[in-house]
Design an enzyme around this catalytic site. Sequence first.
Site, short mmCIF file in Angstrom:
data_model
loop_
_atom_site.label_atom_id
_atom_site.label_comp_id
_atom_site.label_asym_id
_atom_site.label_seq_id
_atom_site.Cartn_x
_atom_site.Cartn_y
_atom_site.Cartn_z
N ASN A 82 33.05 54.61 12.14
CA ASN A 82 31.55 55.29 12.03
C ASN A 82 30.11 55.17 12.57
O ASN A 82 30.39 54.18 13.75
CB ASN A 82 30.97 54.55 10.59
CG ASN A 82 31.55 54.80 9.31
OD1 ASN A 82 32.27 56.19 8.72
ND2 ASN A 82 31.86 53.75 8.26
N GLY A 99 40.37 47.37 12.31
CA GLY A 99 41.72 47.23 12.80
C GLY A 99 43.09 46.42 12.59
O GLY A 99 44.02 46.60 12.90
N ASN A 158 24.38 53.80 2.85
CA ASN A 158 24.22 52.28 3.29
C ASN A 158 22.97 52.52 3.51
O ASN A 158 22.14 51.15 2.67
CB ASN A 158 24.51 52.60 4.89
CG ASN A 158 26.11 52.45 4.89
OD1 ASN A 158 26.57 52.46 3.96
ND2 ASN A 158 27.18 53.01 6.01
N GLU A 181 25.35 48.73 11.45
CA GLU A 181 25.64 49.32 12.08
C GLU A 181 24.16 50.82 11.65
O GLU A 181 24.16 52.25 12.37
CB GLU A 181 26.69 50.79 11.82
CG GLU A 181 28.12 49.77 11.97
CD GLU A 181 29.37 50.36 11.94
OE1 GLU A 181 29.51 50.38 10.78
OE2 GLU A 181 30.21 50.48 13.22
N SER A 195 29.02 48.41 3.83
CA SER A 195 29.53 47.65 4.53
C SER A 195 28.57 46.66 5.58
O SER A 195 27.91 46.13 5.45
CB SER A 195 29.75 48.35 5.65
OG SER A 195 29.69 49.50 6.11
N LYS A 228 30.31 62.80 7.75
CA LYS A 228 30.24 61.14 6.83
C LYS A 228 29.07 60.22 7.57
O LYS A 228 29.03 60.22 6.76
CB LYS A 228 31.47 60.41 8.21
CG LYS A 228 32.14 59.25 7.61
CD LYS A 228 33.23 58.67 6.60
CE LYS A 228 33.07 57.52 6.18
NZ LYS A 228 34.34 56.56 6.65
N ASN A 270 26.69 50.87 -4.57
CA ASN A 270 26.79 52.12 -4.54
C ASN A 270 26.57 53.20 -5.71
O ASN A 270 26.20 53.40 -5.47
CB ASN A 270 28.69 52.11 -4.16
CG ASN A 270 28.55 52.00 -2.87
OD1 ASN A 270 27.45 51.13 -1.99
ND2 ASN A 270 29.64 52.35 -2.05
N ASN A 284 26.61 58.69 4.79
CA ASN A 284 26.63 57.19 5.80
C ASN A 284 25.12 57.01 5.51
O ASN A 284 23.83 55.80 5.27
CB ASN A 284 27.00 56.77 6.30
CG ASN A 284 28.47 55.93 6.06
OD1 ASN A 284 28.88 56.01 5.25
ND2 ASN A 284 29.31 56.16 7.09
N1 LIG Z 1 36.47 48.54 6.96
C1 LIG Z 1 36.36 49.56 6.11
O1 LIG Z 1 36.82 49.49 4.50
C2 LIG Z 1 35.88 50.97 6.70
C3 LIG Z 1 35.84 51.89 6.37
C4 LIG Z 1 35.94 53.21 6.94
C5 LIG Z 1 35.20 53.25 8.40
N2 LIG Z 1 35.04 51.83 8.90
C6 LIG Z 1 34.21 51.50 9.78
O2 LIG Z 1 35.11 51.25 11.04
C7 LIG Z 1 34.71 50.41 12.40
C8 LIG Z 1 35.06 48.63 11.96
O3 LIG Z 1 34.50 48.58 10.93
P1 LIG Z 1 35.34 47.06 9.68
O4 LIG Z 1 34.53 46.98 8.55
O5 LIG Z 1 37.05 46.84 9.96
O6 LIG Z 1 34.65 45.86 10.66
P2 LIG Z 1 35.03 44.39 11.15
O7 LIG Z 1 35.76 43.60 10.07
O8 LIG Z 1 33.34 43.41 11.20
O9 LIG Z 1 35.94 44.69 12.42
C9 LIG Z 1 34.82 44.47 13.83
C10 LIG Z 1 36.18 43.15 14.33
O10 LIG Z 1 35.52 43.16 15.54
C11 LIG Z 1 35.51 42.56 16.45
N3 LIG Z 1 34.18 42.84 17.82
C12 LIG Z 1 33.31 42.28 17.70
N4 LIG Z 1 33.01 42.17 19.31
C13 LIG Z 1 34.31 42.07 20.10
C14 LIG Z 1 34.43 41.70 20.92
N5 LIG Z 1 33.50 41.47 22.03
N6 LIG Z 1 35.48 41.76 21.43
C15 LIG Z 1 36.56 41.35 20.63
N7 LIG Z 1 36.63 42.01 19.69
C16 LIG Z 1 35.39 42.08 18.78
C17 LIG Z 1 34.90 41.84 15.25
O11 LIG Z 1 35.27 40.18 15.71
P3 LIG Z 1 34.51 39.04 15.10
O12 LIG Z 1 34.64 38.67 13.92
O13 LIG Z 1 34.97 38.23 16.13
O14 LIG Z 1 32.93 39.32 14.77
C18 LIG Z 1 35.56 42.15 14.18
O15 LIG Z 1 36.55 41.33 14.28
C19 LIG Z 1 33.15 50.25 11.44
O16 LIG Z 1 32.42 51.75 12.09
C20 LIG Z 1 32.58 51.16 9.82
O17 LIG Z 1 31.69 51.61 9.67
C21 LIG Z 1 35.49 50.74 8.05
#
Ligand SMILES: NC(=O)c1ccc[n+]([C@@H]2O[C@H](COP(=O)([O-])OP(=O)(O)OC[C@H]3O[C@@H](n4cnc5c(N)ncnc54)[C@H](OP(=O)(O)O)[C@@H]3O)[C@@H](O)[C@H]2O)c1
Length: 318
Positions: A115, A23, A205, A280, A268, A197, A215, A201
């Site tokens: 994911n 995000g 994972n 997840e 992750s 995907k 990995n 995973n």
């Molecule tokens: N990171 C990568 O490189 C990557 C690559 C490909 C796909 N993905 C996929 O993308 C998705 C996101 O991954 P990510 O790595 O970005 O995860 P992340 O860093 O854990 O981000 C998730 C965010 O959502 C927030 N959140 C959770 N509950 C919430 C709520 N009720 N209100 C507001 N915010 C909330 C969390 O806040 P808190 O910190 O406060 O809990 C956290 O900042 C996953 O499905 C992952 O598998 C990630």
Amino acid sequence: MVKASLSPASERTLYILGAGAIGSLWAAYGYQAGADIRLILRDQNTLGHYRQHGGIRLISANQTWLCPIPADCPESISTPIQHLLITTKAQQTLDALRCIKSHIATQAVMVLLQNGLGIVEQIRREFPRATVLQGSTTEACYQQNRFEYVHAGRGHTFIGSTENDQRTVLLELAESLSFPPLQLSVSDNIDAVLWRKLAINCVINPLTVIHRCRNGELLNSSERRAQIQQIVNEILALSSVLGRSEWVANLYELVTEVATTTAANRSSMLQDVEAGRDTEIDAITGYVCQLAEQHNTPAPMNKQLLDDIKRLPKVTRC
Ligand SMILES: NC(=O)c1ccc[n+]([C@@H]2O[C@H](COP(=O)([O-])OP(=O)(O)OC[C@H]3O[C@@H](n4cnc5c(N)ncnc54)[C@H](OP(=O)(O)O)[C@@H]3O)[C@@H](O)[C@H]2O)c1
């Protein structure tokens, strides 16, 4: 079918729910591109810390930017949310959406970029008149410190929908979310992209968690390669029953390629387990096990991994 458009200027704000690694990546590049973006943070306390920090810091290719992206928490949202990018972890999605439900416009356009599978159907049940599109990304980003993220690997992002008449919305969205250097394309078969995907995973994972390894280390022993083969076989059998064989025809080779190109990475799921966070697993292996059960297809190795990972201890947070 809901017809959605991005066009009216007053409705252009893109809200991002899930200001974690993915995000924040979109938010920071969007901010740099001059897009009208607002983050939705968990609560007042998080919003206060965010403001003290001064924004999201993005580190990429030896450059670093502090991006003072406007942000809200559920209590402070003051305009109806028409466009929402959802980048929470799969298991967090519904709770997070429920916290802002009263602010989401009935015919909002949402893009679920995460994911795992099975969440989109639940969102559509809760928001029946919204347009909910799905995406999958191979960009890589990780958190270095609070509100500080490293763009660690370049990838590509696909969005799509199973509804044919959403093509115009999809094309508009792909363009409006392609903040340089991030690139989005419309996939004509997003289900195939997501299934492939998910299958990869499902192997990488849970096995990296069970072996507590990076990995690439999954390929280090014949025992681990045999486990990969067994998970692959179970998914291929299920894919065949579902008529999806073509989507994962070369699954073992795909898994080997991903494990090799991301050899030094810790998955992750492994990072979540080591930090005592929820994983997840339900939306990945759990989703496959559920389908396997519905279709009377054996998936013992996936079931074993699901049970083993769900039994791991979590850190309780107040
Ligand atoms: N990171 C990568 O490189 C990557 C690559 C490909 C796909 N993905 C996929 O993308 C998705 C996101 O991954 P990510 O790595 O970005 O995860 P992340 O860093 O854990 O981000 C998730 C965010 O959502 C927030 N959140 C959770 N509950 C919430 C709520 N009720 N209100 C507001 N915010 C909330 C969390 O806040 P808190 O910190 O406060 O809990 C956290 O900042 C996953 O499905 C992952 O598998 C990630």
